[in-house]
Design an enzyme around this catalytic site. Structure first.
Site, PDB file in Angstrom:
ATOM      1  N   HIS A  36       0.847  -1.207   0.000  1.00 40.23           N
ATOM      2  CA  HIS A  36       0.000   0.000   0.000  1.00 40.23           C
ATOM      3  C   HIS A  36       0.884   1.259   0.000  1.00 40.23           C
ATOM      4  CE1 HIS A  36      -3.081  -2.642   2.322  1.00 40.23           C
ATOM      5  NE2 HIS A  36      -3.568  -2.455   1.100  1.00 40.23           N
ATOM      6  N   LYS A  41     -18.910  -5.502   8.327  1.00 42.14           N
ATOM      7  CA  LYS A  41     -17.783  -6.402   8.061  1.00 42.14           C
ATOM      8  C   LYS A  41     -16.905  -6.510   9.299  1.00 42.14           C
ATOM      9  CE  LYS A  41     -14.329  -7.065   4.558  1.00 42.14           C
ATOM     10  NZ  LYS A  41     -13.610  -6.541   3.432  1.00 42.14           N
ATOM     11  N   ARG A  80      -2.445  -6.111  -8.290  1.00 36.04           N
ATOM     12  CA  ARG A  80      -1.423  -7.154  -8.151  1.00 36.04           C
ATOM     13  C   ARG A  80      -1.618  -8.188  -9.258  1.00 36.04           C
ATOM     14  NH1 ARG A  80      -3.090  -8.098  -2.114  1.00 36.04           N
ATOM     15  NH2 ARG A  80      -4.964  -8.094  -3.363  1.00 36.04           N
ATOM     16  N   SER A 118      -3.026  -7.949   2.861  1.00 34.72           N
ATOM     17  CA  SER A 118      -3.296  -7.869   4.294  1.00 34.72           C
ATOM     18  C   SER A 118      -3.765  -9.225   4.812  1.00 34.72           C
ATOM     19  CB  SER A 118      -4.373  -6.818   4.571  1.00 34.72           C
ATOM     20  OG  SER A 118      -3.965  -5.572   4.089  1.00 34.72           O
TER      21      SER A 118
HETATM   22  O1  PNS Z   1      -9.335  -2.946   0.363  1.00 33.13           O
HETATM   23  P1  PNS Z   1     -10.624  -3.372  -0.263  1.00 33.13           P
HETATM   24  O2  PNS Z   1     -11.470  -4.086   0.758  1.00 33.13           O
HETATM   25  O3  PNS Z   1     -10.432  -4.158  -1.508  1.00 33.13           O
HETATM   26  O4  PNS Z   1     -11.414  -2.019  -0.674  1.00 33.13           O
HETATM   27  C1  PNS Z   1     -12.683  -2.081  -1.233  1.00 33.13           C
HETATM   28  C2  PNS Z   1     -13.330  -0.681  -1.369  1.00 33.13           C
HETATM   29  C3  PNS Z   1     -13.343   0.015  -0.040  1.00 33.13           C
HETATM   30  C4  PNS Z   1     -12.541   0.110  -2.374  1.00 33.13           C
HETATM   31  C5  PNS Z   1     -14.774  -0.906  -1.894  1.00 33.13           C
HETATM   32  O5  PNS Z   1     -15.407  -1.885  -1.115  1.00 33.13           O
HETATM   33  C6  PNS Z   1     -15.633   0.362  -1.889  1.00 33.13           C
HETATM   34  O6  PNS Z   1     -15.327   1.312  -2.557  1.00 33.13           O
HETATM   35  N1  PNS Z   1     -16.725   0.341  -1.111  1.00 33.13           N
HETATM   36  C7  PNS Z   1     -17.623   1.477  -0.949  1.00 33.13           C
HETATM   37  C8  PNS Z   1     -18.974   1.201  -1.599  1.00 33.13           C
HETATM   38  C9  PNS Z   1     -18.871   1.489  -3.066  1.00 33.13           C
HETATM   39  O7  PNS Z   1     -18.867   2.596  -3.501  1.00 33.13           O
HETATM   40  N2  PNS Z   1     -18.713   0.397  -3.864  1.00 33.13           N
HETATM   41  C10 PNS Z   1     -18.427   0.589  -5.291  1.00 33.13           C
HETATM   42  C11 PNS Z   1     -19.568   0.226  -6.132  1.00 33.13           C
HETATM   43  S1  PNS Z   1     -19.219  -1.416  -6.640  1.00 33.13           S
END
Ligand code: PNS
Length: 168
Positions: free
Chosen positions: A18, A42, A91, A129
């Site tokens: 990150h 979550k 990745r 992670s």
């Molecule tokens: O580190 P992660 O868990 O892969 O991150 C995921 C994240 C936070 C980028 C994603 O879950 C997100 O943006 N969630 C907010 C809700 C949203 O706007 N979703 C996108 C529409 S699919």
């Protein structure tokens, strides 16, 4: 107008992968807002506060990186922060489908916000992670995969740190 990107994620916890994305992203953007999704449904290993603290400490050397959290739709949050882009690290192949879906949905929701992907540095291609948490849990060596502070916190969480062990 300054070029601002949101770098969203769970960051449970932040890894060197990150940090590499933030460092390289700052070569493209004037400011990066590293933002943790607040999702009470979550389960995370670290609380939102703990994750924010770790991010703040690990990114303090980058003057143009801000740490924040958000809930709701990412594109709405990006608009509210006047960000033109969403930054994500990519990745190995496994990330692609999920990231592609998210990027397309976000574009459908707001065409003004562009998703920008940076290929993860080769060193971090298999760093995640979740895999790090699993390794630490079973006493695996994760030297060099996360900052020292994060490694300490992880060991404390799994009660492996010398200072958390009871004597006698
Ligand atoms: O580190 P992660 O868990 O892969 O991150 C995921 C994240 C936070 C980028 C994603 O879950 C997100 O943006 N969630 C907010 C809700 C949203 O706007 N979703 C996108 C529409 S699919």
């Amino acid at each position: 107008m300054p070029k601002v990107a949101i770098y969203p994620g769970s960051f449970d916890p932040v890894t060197n992968g990150h940090i590499d994305i933030v460092e390289r992203g700052l070569k493209l953007f004037d400011k990066i807002i590293v933002s943790i999704l607040y999702n009470p449904k979550k389960e995370y290993l670290f609380s939102l506060e703990e994750r924010m603290e770790m991010l703040k400490d690990c990114l303090k050397k980058f003057k143009n990186a801000e740490i924040d959290s958000f809930d709701g739709l990412l594109v709405d949050y990006a608009a509210s922060r006047k960000a033109q882009a969403i930054l994500r690290g990519l990745r190995a192949m496994s990330d692609f489908e999920y990231e592609f879906q998210m990027a397309l949905m976000n574009r459908r929701l707001n065409r003004e916000v562009q998703t920008v992907f940076l290929m993860t540095g080769l060193r971090w291609i298999f760093t995640s992670s979740s895999i790090i948490k699993e390794a630490v849990q079973f006493g695996g060596n994760i030297d060099g995969m996360v900052p020292a502070l994060v490694q300490k916190k992880l060991k404390q969480k799994f009660a492996l740190a010398p200072e958390s062990q009871q004597s006698g």
